[in-house]
Design an enzyme around this catalytic site. Sequence first.
Site, PDB file in Angstrom:
ATOM      1  N   LYS A   1       0.837  -1.195   0.000  1.00 37.93           N
ATOM      2  CA  LYS A   1       0.000   0.000   0.000  1.00 37.93           C
ATOM      3  C   LYS A   1       0.878   1.253   0.000  1.00 37.93           C
ATOM      4  O   LYS A   1       0.686   2.168  -0.787  1.00 37.93           O
ATOM      5  CB  LYS A   1      -0.925  -0.033   1.222  1.00 37.93           C
ATOM      6  CG  LYS A   1      -1.869   1.138   1.293  1.00 37.93           C
ATOM      7  CD  LYS A   1      -2.853   0.985   2.435  1.00 37.93           C
ATOM      8  CE  LYS A   1      -3.647   2.278   2.610  1.00 37.93           C
ATOM      9  NZ  LYS A   1      -4.604   2.227   3.696  1.00 37.93           N
TER      10      LYS A   1
ATOM     11  N   GLU B   1      10.575  -4.771   4.304  1.00 38.22           N
ATOM     12  CA  GLU B   1      10.616  -6.200   3.982  1.00 38.22           C
ATOM     13  C   GLU B   1      10.258  -6.432   2.517  1.00 38.22           C
ATOM     14  O   GLU B   1      10.932  -7.178   1.793  1.00 38.22           O
ATOM     15  CB  GLU B   1       9.607  -6.967   4.853  1.00 38.22           C
ATOM     16  CG  GLU B   1       9.878  -6.950   6.340  1.00 38.22           C
ATOM     17  CD  GLU B   1       9.241  -5.766   7.059  1.00 38.22           C
ATOM     18  OE1 GLU B   1       9.146  -4.671   6.439  1.00 38.22           O
ATOM     19  OE2 GLU B   1       8.861  -5.911   8.224  1.00 38.22           O
TER      20      GLU B   1
ATOM     21  N   GLY C   1      -5.064  -1.855   4.842  1.00 36.65           N
ATOM     22  CA  GLY C   1      -4.277  -2.997   4.366  1.00 36.65           C
ATOM     23  C   GLY C   1      -4.947  -4.326   4.651  1.00 36.65           C
ATOM     24  O   GLY C   1      -5.055  -5.200   3.784  1.00 36.65           O
ATOM     25  N   ARG C   2      -5.428  -4.495   5.879  1.00 35.03           N
ATOM     26  CA  ARG C   2      -6.013  -5.797   6.268  1.00 35.03           C
ATOM     27  C   ARG C   2      -7.403  -6.014   5.686  1.00 35.03           C
ATOM     28  O   ARG C   2      -8.002  -7.058   5.904  1.00 35.03           O
ATOM     29  CB  ARG C   2      -5.998  -5.932   7.797  1.00 35.03           C
ATOM     30  CG  ARG C   2      -6.619  -4.760   8.543  1.00 35.03           C
ATOM     31  CD  ARG C   2      -6.232  -4.773  10.019  1.00 35.03           C
ATOM     32  NE  ARG C   2      -6.704  -3.588  10.740  1.00 35.03           N
ATOM     33  CZ  ARG C   2      -6.028  -2.449  10.854  1.00 35.03           C
ATOM     34  NH1 ARG C   2      -4.852  -2.311  10.256  1.00 35.03           N
ATOM     35  NH2 ARG C   2      -6.504  -1.451  11.552  1.00 35.03           N
TER      36      ARG C   2
ATOM     37  N   GLU D   1      -4.879  -6.324  14.745  1.00 31.64           N
ATOM     38  CA  GLU D   1      -4.394  -5.022  14.287  1.00 31.64           C
ATOM     39  C   GLU D   1      -5.529  -4.001  14.343  1.00 31.64           C
ATOM     40  O   GLU D   1      -5.299  -2.805  14.520  1.00 31.64           O
ATOM     41  CB  GLU D   1      -3.817  -5.127  12.859  1.00 31.64           C
ATOM     42  CG  GLU D   1      -2.915  -3.967  12.504  1.00 31.64           C
ATOM     43  CD  GLU D   1      -2.043  -4.218  11.278  1.00 31.64           C
ATOM     44  OE1 GLU D   1      -0.833  -4.459  11.431  1.00 31.64           O
ATOM     45  OE2 GLU D   1      -2.582  -4.173  10.163  1.00 31.64           O
TER      46      GLU D   1
ATOM     47  N   HIS E   1      -4.513 -32.576  18.190  1.00 32.42           N
ATOM     48  CA  HIS E   1      -3.408 -33.440  18.622  1.00 32.42           C
ATOM     49  C   HIS E   1      -2.247 -32.619  19.166  1.00 32.42           C
ATOM     50  O   HIS E   1      -1.145 -33.135  19.314  1.00 32.42           O
ATOM     51  CB  HIS E   1      -2.969 -34.328  17.461  1.00 32.42           C
ATOM     52  CG  HIS E   1      -4.076 -35.240  17.024  1.00 32.42           C
ATOM     53  ND1 HIS E   1      -4.332 -36.448  17.641  1.00 32.42           N
ATOM     54  CD2 HIS E   1      -5.049 -35.072  16.095  1.00 32.42           C
ATOM     55  CE1 HIS E   1      -5.399 -37.004  17.075  1.00 32.42           C
ATOM     56  NE2 HIS E   1      -5.853 -36.177  16.145  1.00 32.42           N
TER      57      HIS E   1
ATOM     58  N   LYS F   1       9.105  -0.245  14.014  1.00 28.46           N
ATOM     59  CA  LYS F   1       9.692   0.051  12.691  1.00 28.46           C
ATOM     60  C   LYS F   1      10.753   1.144  12.815  1.00 28.46           C
ATOM     61  O   LYS F   1      11.832   1.050  12.229  1.00 28.46           O
ATOM     62  CB  LYS F   1       8.602   0.536  11.720  1.00 28.46           C
ATOM     63  CG  LYS F   1       7.675  -0.536  11.216  1.00 28.46           C
ATOM     64  CD  LYS F   1       6.750   0.053  10.164  1.00 28.46           C
ATOM     65  CE  LYS F   1       5.581  -0.857   9.860  1.00 28.46           C
ATOM     66  NZ  LYS F   1       4.585  -0.262   9.002  1.00 28.46           N
TER      67      LYS F   1
HETATM   68  O1  F6P Z   1       3.185  -2.891   9.783  1.00 28.56           O
HETATM   69  C1  F6P Z   1       1.818  -3.120   9.625  1.00 28.56           C
HETATM   70  C2  F6P Z   1       1.353  -2.790   8.236  1.00 28.56           C
HETATM   71  O2  F6P Z   1       1.352  -1.423   8.035  1.00 28.56           O
HETATM   72  C3  F6P Z   1       0.001  -3.399   7.960  1.00 28.56           C
HETATM   73  O3  F6P Z   1      -1.033  -2.634   8.426  1.00 28.56           O
HETATM   74  C4  F6P Z   1       0.034  -3.574   6.500  1.00 28.56           C
HETATM   75  O4  F6P Z   1      -0.927  -4.474   6.071  1.00 28.56           O
HETATM   76  C5  F6P Z   1       1.443  -4.072   6.300  1.00 28.56           C
HETATM   77  O5  F6P Z   1       2.205  -3.371   7.256  1.00 28.56           O
HETATM   78  C6  F6P Z   1       2.019  -3.886   4.925  1.00 28.56           C
HETATM   79  O6  F6P Z   1       2.041  -2.546   4.550  1.00 28.56           O
HETATM   80  P1  F6P Z   1       2.213  -2.129   3.028  1.00 28.56           P
HETATM   81  O7  F6P Z   1       1.087  -2.699   2.276  1.00 28.56           O
HETATM   82  O8  F6P Z   1       2.209  -0.629   3.024  1.00 28.56           O
HETATM   83  O9  F6P Z   1       3.529  -2.691   2.553  1.00 28.56           O
END
Ligand code: F6P
Length: 556
Positions: A214, A220, A275-276, A361, A392, A520
């Site tokens: 987003k 990452e 995002g979620r 979240e 299990h 972060k």
């Molecule tokens: O760190 C949490 C977050 O901001 C989430 O809310 C989001 O889904 C995820 O990181 C990934 O963010 P992006 O889509 O901006 O890479």
Amino acid sequence: MSNPTPHSSPPPGPDSTWQALLAHRGEIGERHLAQLFASDPARAARMQAEACGLFLDYSKNRVTGDTLALLFELAREAGLDARRAAMFDGERINRSEGRAVLHTALRRPADECVMVDGRNVVADIAAVRERCYRFAEAVRDGAWRGYDGRAITDVVHIGIGGSDLGPLMVCEALKPCAHPRLRMHFVSNVDGVQIGDVLCAADPGTTLFIVASKTFTTQETLANAHTARRWLIERSGDETVIARHFAAVSTHPGAVTSFGIDPANMFGFWDWVGGRYSLWSAIGLPIVLQIGAAGFDALLAGARAMDLHFREAPFERNLPVILALTGIWNIDFLGAPSQLIAPYHQRLHRLPAFLQQLDMESNGKSVKLDGSPAGCQTSPVIWGESGINGQHAYFQMLHQGTQLVPTDFIGVLEAERGFEQHHRIAFANLVAQAEALMRGKSAAEAEAEMRAAGMAGERIRALLPHRVFPGNRPSNALLMARLDPYTLGALIALYEHRTFVQGVVWGLNSFDQWGVELGKQLAARVLDDLAAPADLHAHDASTAGLIARYRACAVR
Ligand code: F6P
């Protein structure tokens, strides 16, 4: 089992329904579910609801008709009607970020209208979706070719959190509808192992990467995307091939272009999609690639049907409202610290992880919208995996442990062809576990069982405490008619709205996530410190020690 004391600091005032619920909790005490069923043969029939291919039996919650009436009143008192309308109508209910919350607009038919800042966003949504569909169709039918003229065989989706879990969960769930040529891979972890493994087995000429973020700033995702980009250029020997092998999904076109992805392969969405909650947007591109436009339309239709149900059904028959309120009863009045998600279907194995982000979240907050303390327990720990495997591993604790763990048992009624007997075994276990958690096994039953097995009196006395199951453990049974795009869409939307209702009752903003920021920020400083030879940032002794240990090891 004695339950933890209910939270004694409820949010609203002394005459509120919250207080009435606390008093009611005192009245019904440890009244056992088995007794409630025995004394009321109509209980199960009364405590069930059905919509959009989903059947919910919530009668194994420790509630009576009075409890439910109070819970529905609690939702009314919290202004659920108005807050729900505000969300659907595009008001800026995400106040801390000044944003509307309109994932539901992504499911609206193209001829409807939702205005944001004087613009009909449904038309914008339809335009992006059309481009996604055309792109996906070209890849699926083989018209889209890699740099050496071959059709795409592997799609690598790079993203994390909301930009990963939704598409991953849905693609896993809907594998039987998958395109026969396309293999889907999801890379989220930054440690290099996931991307390394995928690239190791990939053919650069037939691999398509989707970079989904987003913000397009997530460390990452960008680290993995850069590695994939370098790999492709190295293998092909040509930088221009990026245009045939990279697509992006983001709300930040500038950042995508700077990365070097052709704007023609970029699919946008909007800041009013959290995002979620984003799998319904272009973030769902891998889903479209896997199941095609018609399948994605069906997924949207299921979610849309659940939106309508949520808006129109009376609270007493409203699935998201019932799930949310019985959840609040368990969390705030029975003191349950966690909620287990137990899907009895392997294809739903990523559902718990998806719901974990959705719920924790969204509602993992301790202040209300106005900044005042929440004054009650909010998001429980959401956890789980495939139910049959859980049986299990950790179900022992559910049956005889000291914590109350309300469980959502999720089943699918229709078997996959050729596996009917397997399906019957799985379903039998779902039903039996819910029954066992509810009724338990009394000392008299356990004793009779041991006597029948010929055990001596002394041995029976020693074993008895270990073989008693207290029961009275709440659960929901949520049954999907079948695991298809429509019903899955409805299931996901059901949980989205459950999270929303709980946030409303707790008075939270369910749509920001400031809590993830501090880590972060600190990670950026620590990353510097891991590499820099001198001049560390200031840290506490423990943190400094960990950094020093890494540096010493990295030097060796
Ligand atoms: O760190 C949490 C977050 O901001 C989430 O809310 C989001 O889904 C995820 O990181 C990934 O963010 P992006 O889509 O901006 O890479």
